[in-house]
Design an enzyme around this catalytic site. Structure first.
Site, PDB file in Angstrom:
ATOM      1  CE1 TYR A   1      -3.526  -2.595   0.330  1.00 40.17           C
ATOM      2  CE2 TYR A   1      -2.628  -3.137   2.475  1.00 40.17           C
ATOM      3  CZ  TYR A   1      -3.479  -3.418   1.431  1.00 40.17           C
ATOM      4  OH  TYR A   1      -4.284  -4.515   1.482  1.00 40.17           O
TER       5      TYR A   1
ATOM      6  CB  CYS B   1     -12.951  -3.993   3.228  1.00 44.63           C
ATOM      7  SG  CYS B   1     -13.621  -5.642   3.034  1.00 44.63           S
TER       8      CYS B   1
ATOM      9  CE  LYS C   1      -7.967  -6.602  -4.515  1.00 48.62           C
ATOM     10  NZ  LYS C   1      -7.512  -6.882  -3.160  1.00 48.62           N
TER      11      LYS C   1
END
Ligand SMILES: NC(=O)c1ccc[n+]([C@@H]2O[C@H](COP(=O)([O-])OP(=O)(O)OC[C@H]3O[C@@H](n4cnc5c(N)ncnc54)[C@H](O)[C@@H]3O)[C@@H](O)[C@H]2O)c1
Length: 438
Positions: free
Chosen positions: A257, A268, A324
């Site tokens: 990240y 989420c 994603k």
């Protein structure tokens, strides 16, 4: 080596002591004569563990001299470390008056010097300062060019007050910002023995790395403290929580990240952040940093939208829709938010995502897409080739080899490609590629 050090505060004084300890001849320069007196007497100008003994030893070694004479210090050394203060001005900008004044003196000193000299700027400096401000001053004052008679480079300092000698001997890494090989070679001779990685980069990147490290440290401290305030209100032991958080070396304390890319989304992170913030609100706990994360994420989405709109092209092809690559989860996908904006602005949109089959979407996933882009079905294509073929600007949000191969094959010269995923070898694409922030 014969080294001159300008500015004998925490950074300069500790560097002076450690370099002299390691056998170098060091000339300390400061405008504060009280500091020079202390060093001359073998005393430390800063309170730091180990400095009292170290200063007494190096003063006795005869390898340390001090002066206020900038010209003499440059003439008598081959390399200068510049460590003067760069404090905050009242408006928050960096006050560079001390280092700018010094740069004039250093340049004047170079006028009369026939041998080569290396200036290593170690003060924290906003990116661009060395190349745009300091180097031109030294060049003007000396009548010489960088690389011809002298070199400039930037080496961020990472020591921490309180443990500065230990940090000098064991830094997290050595970073040299240089635009020639000479500075890196010389500094490898000086610091290459330290037990850490040695990296050479551009001067501007090295300047930025220092800010980035300090900002990251501030962010980490604030994250732990905001967590602790919420834990306190919930009767949870914050130490237990943060100790466990730090035990995850895969996703938490790791490079995960920490790569520039597109905004986060999915089922989420946004919802859990919102729930955390609501929980904090119900307990009267303020979490200003976490409270601004979703806003910052939205700015990133708008940044991408702005780039497409600024291109002036109206036929847009989106490669990727889910949050994603490799999933069909559209919930809170920032690509869906982009699509929504493009439709709202009346752009002609086509979308390709090999994982998203609208007929198969269920539950919350289906509801999300119906709420945000209800007519997306008519805009989706099964073939990437047709989306590329019928668009003037492409937004690439899929990060996989097949996509990159298709882009290499089908993108035309007249097309603009907005790269959200850091496409490998994007220079080889025929179109004009714009990185999101790169
Ligand atoms: N203190 C730290 O832990 C630390 C760590 C990493 C980087 N830095 C950066 O290093 C730089 C120095 O920090 P510091 O804490 O050592 O500063 P400091 O304020 O303790 O010392 C700066 C010194 O520079 C001297 N000075 C000012 N103008 C001068 C001139 N024209 N010629 C010679 N000397 C001059 C001052 O008299 C002072 O002694 C800053 O840019 C800081 O951001 C500091």
């Amino acid at each position: 080596m014969k080294i001159s050090i300008f500015g004998l505060g925490y950074v300069g004084a500790v560097s002076l002591a450690c370099l002299a300890r390691d056998g170098h001849s060091v000339i300390g320069v400061d405008i504060d004569s009280a500091k020079l007196e202390l060093i001359r007497d073998g005393k430390t100008p800063v309170v730091e563990e180990g400095m009292v003994d170290l200063m007494a030893n190096v003063a006795a070694s005869g390898r340390v001299t001090v002066t206020t004479d900038v010209i003499q210090a440059v003439l008598d050394s081959e390399l200068s470390l510049v460590c003067v203060g760069t404090p905050s001005a009242s408006n928050g900008s960096q006050d560079q008056s001390a280092i700018i004044k010094l740069a004039h003196d250093l340049g004047r000193a170079m006028r009369g010097k026939t041998s080569d000299h290396l200036f290593v700027f170690r003060s924290t400096l906003v990116p661009g300062t060395v190349e745009d401000v300091l180097r031109p001053i030294v060049e003007r004052e000396s009548g010489k060019r960088d690389g011809e008679g002298f070199h400039v480079c930037f080496q961020p300092e990472f020591l921490r007050e309180g443990t500065s000698i230990k940090d000098y001997d064991r830094p997290p890494f050595t970073v040299i910002g240089a635009n020639a090989t000479v500075p890196a070679t010389r500094l490898r001779q000086l610091f290459g023995h330290l037990p850490c990685e040695f990296h050479v980069t551009s001067i501007r990147a090295a300047e930025m790395v220092k800010y980035c490290c300090n900002n990251f440290h501030a962010l980490k401290i604030t994250f732990a403290n905001e967590t602790a305030r919420l834990c306190e209100a919930l009767g949870v032991d914050a130490f237990q929580v943060m100790d466990l958080v730090c035990k995850d070396r895969q996703l938490n304390i790791s490079p995960a990240y920490l790569k520039p890319g597109f905004a986060f989304g999915g089922s989420c992170l946004p919802k859990d952040l919102r729930a955390t913030l609501y929980l904090a609100k119900t307990r009267d706990v303020e979490l200003p940093m976490l409270g601004n994360v979703l806003g910052s994420n939205r700015v990133h989405v708008d940044h991408a939208i702005g780039k497409v709109l600024a291109s002036g092209r109206r036929r847009v092809g989106m490669i990727g829709l889910s949050f994603k690559t490799g999933t069909d989860d559209l919930r809170e996908s920032p690509l869906v938010l982009i699509a929504e904006q493009f439709i709202g602005k009346g752009l002609n949109l086509l979308v390709y995502d090999p994982e998203v089959h609208l007929s198969r979407l269920l539950g919350a996933n289906r509801r999300f897409i119906e709420q945000h882009v209800p007519h997306i079905g008519s805009l989706m294509r099964e073939e990437i080739e047709s989306v590329i073929g019928e668009s003037d600007v492409l937004v690439v949000g899929l990060n996989d080899t097949k996509t990159f191969e298709a882009l290499a094959r089908y993108v035309r010269k007249d097309q603009i490609v907005l790269d959200l995923v850091n496409i490998p070898q994007r220079g080889a694409l025929r179109g004009k590629v714009m990185g999101l922030c790169w």
